[in-house]
Design an enzyme around this catalytic site. Structure first.
Site, PDB file in Angstrom:
ATOM      1  N   LYS A  35       0.818  -1.222   0.000  1.00 17.87           N
ATOM      2  CA  LYS A  35       0.000   0.000   0.000  1.00 17.87           C
ATOM      3  C   LYS A  35       0.842   1.258   0.000  1.00 17.87           C
ATOM      4  CE  LYS A  35      -4.286  -1.749   1.143  1.00 17.87           C
ATOM      5  NZ  LYS A  35      -5.584  -1.695   1.753  1.00 17.87           N
ATOM      6  N   LYS A  83      -4.855 -10.412  -5.921  1.00 23.27           N
ATOM      7  CA  LYS A  83      -6.131 -10.706  -5.246  1.00 23.27           C
ATOM      8  C   LYS A  83      -7.210  -9.697  -5.663  1.00 23.27           C
ATOM      9  CE  LYS A  83      -6.201  -8.096  -0.968  1.00 23.27           C
ATOM     10  NZ  LYS A  83      -6.833  -7.959   0.304  1.00 23.27           N
ATOM     11  N   LYS A 133     -10.839  -4.251  -3.197  1.00 29.96           N
ATOM     12  CA  LYS A 133     -11.761  -3.128  -3.355  1.00 29.96           C
ATOM     13  C   LYS A 133     -11.021  -1.825  -3.632  1.00 29.96           C
ATOM     14  CE  LYS A 133     -12.975  -3.549   1.400  1.00 29.96           C
ATOM     15  NZ  LYS A 133     -12.384  -2.929   2.601  1.00 29.96           N
TER      16      LYS A 133
HETATM   17  P1  ATP Z   1      -8.181  -3.389   0.294  1.00 35.46           P
HETATM   18  O1  ATP Z   1      -7.914  -3.956  -1.040  1.00 35.46           O
HETATM   19  O2  ATP Z   1      -8.679  -1.982   0.310  1.00 35.46           O
HETATM   20  O3  ATP Z   1      -7.074  -3.622   1.273  1.00 35.46           O
HETATM   21  P2  ATP Z   1      -9.755  -5.674   0.767  1.00 35.46           P
HETATM   22  O4  ATP Z   1     -10.599  -5.883  -0.411  1.00 35.46           O
HETATM   23  O5  ATP Z   1      -8.554  -6.509   0.942  1.00 35.46           O
HETATM   24  O6  ATP Z   1      -9.396  -4.142   0.863  1.00 35.46           O
HETATM   25  P3  ATP Z   1     -10.418  -5.780   3.544  1.00 35.46           P
HETATM   26  O7  ATP Z   1     -11.341  -4.880   4.240  1.00 35.46           O
HETATM   27  O8  ATP Z   1      -8.983  -5.545   3.762  1.00 35.46           O
HETATM   28  O9  ATP Z   1     -10.700  -5.801   2.001  1.00 35.46           O
HETATM   29  O10 ATP Z   1     -10.733  -7.284   3.870  1.00 35.46           O
HETATM   30  C1  ATP Z   1     -11.893  -7.760   4.450  1.00 35.46           C
HETATM   31  C2  ATP Z   1     -11.853  -9.259   4.526  1.00 35.46           C
HETATM   32  O11 ATP Z   1     -12.003  -9.797   3.224  1.00 35.46           O
HETATM   33  C3  ATP Z   1     -10.548  -9.838   5.064  1.00 35.46           C
HETATM   34  O12 ATP Z   1     -10.840 -10.949   5.884  1.00 35.46           O
HETATM   35  C4  ATP Z   1      -9.807 -10.252   3.859  1.00 35.46           C
HETATM   36  O13 ATP Z   1      -8.905 -11.302   4.112  1.00 35.46           O
HETATM   37  C5  ATP Z   1     -10.957 -10.708   2.963  1.00 35.46           C
HETATM   38  N1  ATP Z   1     -10.595 -10.580   1.566  1.00 35.46           N
HETATM   39  C6  ATP Z   1     -10.323  -9.442   0.911  1.00 35.46           C
HETATM   40  N2  ATP Z   1     -10.047  -9.674  -0.372  1.00 35.46           N
HETATM   41  C7  ATP Z   1     -10.150 -11.015  -0.529  1.00 35.46           C
HETATM   42  C8  ATP Z   1      -9.990 -11.881  -1.643  1.00 35.46           C
HETATM   43  N3  ATP Z   1      -9.659 -11.422  -2.828  1.00 35.46           N
HETATM   44  N4  ATP Z   1     -10.185 -13.209  -1.455  1.00 35.46           N
HETATM   45  C9  ATP Z   1     -10.525 -13.683  -0.255  1.00 35.46           C
HETATM   46  N5  ATP Z   1     -10.701 -12.924   0.829  1.00 35.46           N
HETATM   47  C10 ATP Z   1     -10.516 -11.604   0.706  1.00 35.46           C
END
Ligand code: ATP
Ligand code: LTN
Length: 327
Positions: free
Chosen positions: A112, A195, A198
């Site tokens: 990040k 991955k 968002k």
């Molecule tokens: P950002 O990309 O902004 O860091 P994020 O999409 O990773 O956000 P988080 O709020 O960090 O979302 O994660 C929320 C939950 O969703 C966490 O438990 C994380 O491990 C899970 N998660 C996020 N992205 C994935 C993914 N691509 N596959 C499986 N689990 C995910």
């Protein structure tokens, strides 16, 4: 006594299928078996810039998503992190036993902070894992259900719990990650090596939980696939494997079964079906979201904080006594 689980999601963007399949879907299953606390981690969200009105709106929306996915406030506590100030207080104390290299090696921080240049990354972003440790340790959490990307952070929470206990006496439970093998990492639709996220800049890389049927069909159609044309679940075909995983988790079918259903069919046939499977999940979910009023959700969040706060207060007081604060 039931084991305690704690987890949270940041209100920092559109939630996507990865968040649902990797996290919330598992929470729904776990809530019957565990004493569960689910948090909307707004203090984590502000580690990168957020537009204030949007942040407020999204925090309530995340709570609605929890509810519409099937998290039951009768069985669990749902609250907003900033409503229980003990999270920030404990984080400060934990900061004093955390070593700089422990945070410097965090993959999430490296990724990040690289985005806009390390010089402009906030101290909050650097300190993110300590606040997360505080969330977890405040409640004697035993298991933390998250996606695989969070493992390193939970490892730090364990380290800090043990370090504190060693120095000040038994206080914290050393938590463990609870990671469901399936769904642990849903990949981006436009790049099976990244991955689904968002904070992605490219809208076509993820399916948002708010996407309508046409958008879902368009995004699935555009999703990258590997060379060849056979529907097989294999590490040689990572893009297709990811799509089969999504299908498999939403329909509760084994990948082998899906392969069989699509024997002799083309990628395009599979993608058409996959889009319909996603829509079949999203439409009733979106209807449940619409039926939840802001006021109803705010009341649930208030009740959740009321129920949870005494636990946090008690633990923080114990910590303050142990470290020598006048209490
Ligand atoms: P950002 O990309 O902004 O860091 P994020 O999409 O990773 O956000 P988080 O709020 O960090 O979302 O994660 C929320 C939950 O969703 C966490 O438990 C994380 O491990 C899970 N998660 C996020 N992205 C994935 C993914 N691509 N596959 C499986 N689990 C995910
Ligand atoms: N960093 C987490 C969100 C989070 C969290 C937590 C998860 C903040 N505090 C405590 C579990 C337990 C993420 O999932 N991105």
């Amino acid at each position: 006594m039931k084991k305690r689980i704690f987890s949270g999601i940041k209100p920092s963007g559109d939630l996507h299928l990865g968040n649902y399949l990797g996290a919330i879907k598992n929470w729904v299953k776990l809530q019957d078996e565990y004493d569960s606390i689910f948090c909307v981690v707004d203090m984590h969200a502000i580690t990168v810039p957020q537009e204030p009105e949007m942040l407020r709106k999204r925090a309530i929306e995340i709570a609605k998503i929890y509810l519409a996915c099937g998290i039951d406030p009768q069985k669990c506590s749902i609250f907003i992190q900033s409503h229980i100030s003990e999270h920030a207080e404990l984080a400060w104390i934990l900061n004093t036993i955390t070593k700089i290299p422990e945070l410097e090696k965090m993959t999430q921080f490296k990724d990040k902070s690289a985005k806009n240049g390390r010089e402009s990354a906030s101290v909050g972003l650097f300190d993110y894992p300590v606040l997360m440790a505080s969330d977890i340790l405040l409640y004697n959490t035993q298991l933390v259900p998250v996606g695989e990307d969070q493992l390193q952070h939970i490892e730090l929470a364990r380290t800090l719990a043990k370090r504190f206990n060693k120095r000040f006496g038994d206080t914290f439970f050393a938590p463990e990650a609870y990671i469901q093998k399936e769904g642990m990492r849903i990949m981006a639709l436009d790049n099976p090596n990244k991955k689904m996220s968002k904070s992605s800049q490219t809208e076509n890389s993820y399916i948002s939980l708010s996407d309508n049927a046409d958008i879902v069909r368009r995004k699935v159609k555009k999703a990258v696939t590997d060379s060849g044309s056979e529907i097989v679940y294999s590490d040689e075909k990572l893009a297709l494997k990811n799509l089969i995983n999504i299908y498999s988790l939403l329909e509760n079918k084994m990948p082998k079964e899906i392969e069989k259903t699509f024997t002799g069919k083309k990628y395009a046939d599979f993608k058409t079906e996959l889009a319909e499977v996603i829509i079949k999940f999203l439409q009733p979910f979106q209807k449940r979201m619409m039926d939840l009023s802001d006021n109803k959700v705010l009341k649930i969040l208030e009740d959740g904080a009321k129920k949870t706060r005494p636990l946090a207060k008690k633990k923080l007081e114990e910590v303050k006594k142990k470290i020598g604060f006048v209490v």
